[in-house]
Design a protein around this motif. Sequence first.
Motif, short mmCIF file in Angstrom:
data_model
loop_
_atom_site.label_atom_id
_atom_site.label_comp_id
_atom_site.label_asym_id
_atom_site.label_seq_id
_atom_site.Cartn_x
_atom_site.Cartn_y
_atom_site.Cartn_z
N VAL A 496 0.86 -1.18 0.00
CA VAL A 496 0.00 0.00 0.00
C VAL A 496 0.89 1.22 0.00
CG1 VAL A 496 -1.78 1.28 1.23
CG2 VAL A 496 -1.83 -1.21 1.21
N ALA A 497 0.65 2.13 -0.94
CA ALA A 497 1.48 3.32 -1.06
C ALA A 497 1.35 4.18 0.19
CB ALA A 497 1.06 4.13 -2.29
N PRO A 498 2.38 4.98 0.52
CA PRO A 498 2.30 5.90 1.67
C PRO A 498 1.06 6.77 1.57
CG PRO A 498 4.53 5.84 0.82
CD PRO A 498 3.70 5.06 -0.15
N GLY A 499 0.38 6.92 2.71
CA GLY A 499 -0.86 7.68 2.71
C GLY A 499 -2.07 6.84 2.41
N GLY A 500 -1.85 5.57 2.00
CA GLY A 500 -2.98 4.67 1.77
C GLY A 500 -3.75 4.95 0.50
N ALA A 501 -3.13 5.59 -0.51
CA ALA A 501 -3.88 5.98 -1.71
C ALA A 501 -4.04 4.84 -2.71
CB ALA A 501 -3.19 7.16 -2.38
N ARG A 502 -2.99 4.02 -2.90
CA ARG A 502 -3.05 2.97 -3.91
C ARG A 502 -2.51 1.65 -3.36
NH1 ARG A 502 -4.87 4.41 -8.54
NH2 ARG A 502 -4.40 2.39 -9.48
N LEU A 503 -3.12 0.59 -3.83
CA LEU A 503 -2.65 -0.76 -3.56
C LEU A 503 -2.01 -1.29 -4.83
CD1 LEU A 503 -2.58 -3.42 -1.86
CD2 LEU A 503 -4.82 -3.95 -2.84
N GLU A 504 -0.77 -1.78 -4.73
CA GLU A 504 -0.08 -2.34 -5.88
C GLU A 504 0.26 -3.79 -5.62
OE1 GLU A 504 2.96 -0.13 -7.97
OE2 GLU A 504 2.53 1.63 -6.73
N ALA A 505 0.10 -4.61 -6.65
CA ALA A 505 0.46 -6.03 -6.58
C ALA A 505 1.69 -6.25 -7.44
CB ALA A 505 -0.70 -6.90 -7.06
N ALA A 517 -4.79 -0.63 -7.66
CA ALA A 517 -6.16 -0.16 -7.44
C ALA A 517 -6.13 1.04 -6.51
CB ALA A 517 -7.01 -1.29 -6.83
N ASP A 518 -7.07 1.95 -6.75
CA ASP A 518 -7.23 3.12 -5.89
C ASP A 518 -7.98 2.68 -4.62
OD1 ASP A 518 -7.73 5.50 -4.64
OD2 ASP A 518 -8.76 6.44 -6.32
N VAL A 519 -7.34 2.85 -3.46
CA VAL A 519 -7.97 2.44 -2.20
C VAL A 519 -8.14 3.63 -1.26
CG1 VAL A 519 -7.15 0.07 -2.37
CG2 VAL A 519 -5.73 1.79 -1.23
N SER A 520 -8.03 4.85 -1.79
CA SER A 520 -8.07 6.04 -0.95
C SER A 520 -9.41 6.25 -0.25
CB SER A 520 -7.74 7.28 -1.79
OG SER A 520 -8.65 7.42 -2.87
N GLY A 521 -10.48 5.69 -0.79
CA GLY A 521 -11.79 5.89 -0.19
C GLY A 521 -12.18 4.85 0.84
N TYR A 522 -11.24 3.98 1.21
CA TYR A 522 -11.58 2.89 2.12
C TYR A 522 -10.87 3.05 3.47
CZ TYR A 522 -13.45 0.72 -2.06
OH TYR A 522 -14.18 0.47 -3.20
N ALA A 523 -11.57 2.65 4.52
CA ALA A 523 -11.02 2.76 5.87
C ALA A 523 -10.08 1.62 6.19
CB ALA A 523 -12.15 2.80 6.90
N ASN A 524 -10.27 0.45 5.57
CA ASN A 524 -9.45 -0.72 5.84
C ASN A 524 -9.11 -1.44 4.55
OD1 ASN A 524 -9.44 -1.02 8.92
ND2 ASN A 524 -11.62 -0.84 8.50
N VAL A 525 -7.88 -1.91 4.44
CA VAL A 525 -7.46 -2.80 3.37
C VAL A 525 -6.99 -4.08 4.04
CG1 VAL A 525 -5.90 -3.19 1.45
CG2 VAL A 525 -6.78 -0.89 1.89
N LEU A 526 -7.74 -5.18 3.84
CA LEU A 526 -7.46 -6.44 4.53
C LEU A 526 -7.13 -7.52 3.51
CD1 LEU A 526 -10.59 -6.38 6.88
CD2 LEU A 526 -8.31 -5.55 7.42
#
Length: 773
Positions: A496-505, A517-526
Amino acid sequence: MPPLRSTGPAPEPFPEAEHPQYAGRYRLEECLGAGGMGVVHLARSGSGLRLAVKVVHAEHAADAEFRARFRQEVMAARRVSGAFTAPVVDADPDAGRPWMATLFIDGPTLSERVKRNGPLGSPELRRVGAGLAEALRDIHRAGVVHRDLKPSNVLLAADGPKVIDFGISRPADSDLRTETGKLIGTPPFMAPEQFQRPRDVGPAADVFAMGAVLVHAATGRGPFDSDSPYIVAYQVVHNEPDLAGVPEDLLPLLRRCLAKDPAERPTADELMGELRAGEAGDAADGAVFVPGQRRAETGAAGGSREGAGERGSAGQRTGARPGTGTVTRGAAGTGAEAGAEAGADAGAGADAGAGADAGAGADAGAGADAGAGPRAVPRRARRLRWGAGLAVLAAVIAGGVAGLRGGAPADGPPAPARAGDAPAFRPWAATLGDPGGESLTPLCAADAGRALYCAAPGVKAARLDPANGATAWTAGASGGEPGTAPVLSGGLVHVVAPGGARLEALDPGTGATRWSADVSGYANVLHSGDTVLLVTADGTARALDGATGDERWTKRRLAAPGAQWLADGGAVYTAAAAPDAAYTVVGAVDPADGRVRWTERVRGALSPVQATRDALLLLSADADLYTDAVVRLDTATRGVRRVPLTVPADQAQAVMAGETVYVIGSGGSLAAVDTAGGSARRAQRWRLETGVTHVSRPVAAGGYVYLTAADGRLLAVDARRGVLVGMTRPRMDGGRYTFAPLLPAPAVANGKVFATAPDGSVFAVAAEDPARW
């Protein structure tokens, strides 16, 4: 200026009530001193650590307001307990005579040092100032403002200054506020805003006080001087400081510290940088200050004692003198004056940046954790979720930074290899370090011993060989500090990028990005197996395929808004506390399709911590957010076993191995709790005072419990006996950045233990023989 406090023995005669024999389970020995609010005694822990125990005066014990203030002091001291403050070992603010025990340190106060030996020279002044600025930086990062920094509250320990006495400090989110018409502090070292706007006092007030403290250290007097606290108050607000006698090279910096406008003062971090830069310039006149290792000297009793420094019992005494004590405006006459109570500091054990005392196994770890007092239910729920989030995060990670340097074998000869055997494992250390970064502790995850994946400021991800620490690849610059370690999902490495903006695989073989994927709008990435779960604040969840990034399903409101989520053991769990915290609704969600498998109502305010194949571990919190019980929920039968803790733990972290739960709080007390049944009294199998005051989540494997300390040490405890059996050396970064907001838990795989440290290193040691570390 009159001396700030008495440096002699505590005044006599005390009323007999002022000489209790015990504080809790600690037998009180000699009296170290007394102040307006309490008496400080020398005591010893069960393992022989010297403690300074503050017991409040009997007259204050009946005062509800004072009890609230003392509770606040205990929580503030625990919150910042670390390398630069007094590690709290134990406390009972609800006792008949409230008390608090901290580790004792040998060393005089700055006030005593100046009184006895005269003003400090420029090189020593810079060393003390830099250490004090670093202490303030970590205190402020923990969300605490000291508000009564003065020479008598600065202990000169062998490894640098320590800040004590949080009796009138305030966490930034505290519900306990200074009352209207009252002003509390020590006038010669108070900032103008403390006289004018006491409710708005922030970290800049401590910087002002530090400037005044350094003027005192340089000249033997303060920048504002009078026998009357009220004249001093007028001078602080309206007059320019008297800086005569201050070394020329420090004048501009101290003028900035003593600016009337808080916005014009430097931050503690800026102060530390400027003072340390000056130390290098003084190198021709004296050695550049680097905290030296403490050498354990064998005493007559066969134990060990601190070298360098005086006995310093006065360093934890207290006292008060007219005109310079703590002033309450509006009281009858000239105002009530109370001297600053003494805390204590980390003696008797290993300190951050110093050698370890294997006998005590103590640590003066840097940083602080989020302590809290009684809260309204909404804030309380937020704090529980945050604490649970850190615990869950720490369970997954173990450490990152920039500029990877190759692995290097640790000192010492390798174990002999037999013919035909694979090469014997040799401990190694590789450094991920960016000199410009602020937090150098890497965040890593082990892939069953096949690879080690790490993230860091400036490094999106790197793959290391677990056998020798060699780097296989690094994947670009991250542009900031990572919040989580890499996670393996769907055969790829997820970051997960710093600040929680993007998830990269990323491809595990090359580090190339396969999808994002853009994950900036989510409270949790599990992550649960090959499923990535993105959760919003209202409980809506979206599942992605970990291998491709394709959406699998979306379900609305799988849990109540604000629920805590845990993905572990191939399942996903939710926990939502009732508004009155009387019960928690625990639910299990199938990550394959989003179906809610079951829900169960369980008594108390609970946070999910860990899931195994057949059970879910939760921690129960009381009204003050102390962990008061461990709860084991059988995921097949939904049977609940609740085991109260004999001593509630502050900011507890825990791990479950079979039916035993290992719990450690911010005070460093590690306990083994049996959840198999039987009486609560016998549930606690053992309890060990580690002395580690800022610590990672424990990891249990192979008959040991492993912990990472804030100074980079890896500790191993015998899981059956509760005995410290192994400890690595501290791994600091030379004192530049010693605050670790999150301490990664160690990882255990294929007979190796992997850990990380503030100096940017990732290191590995053999798991089977911790005594040889």
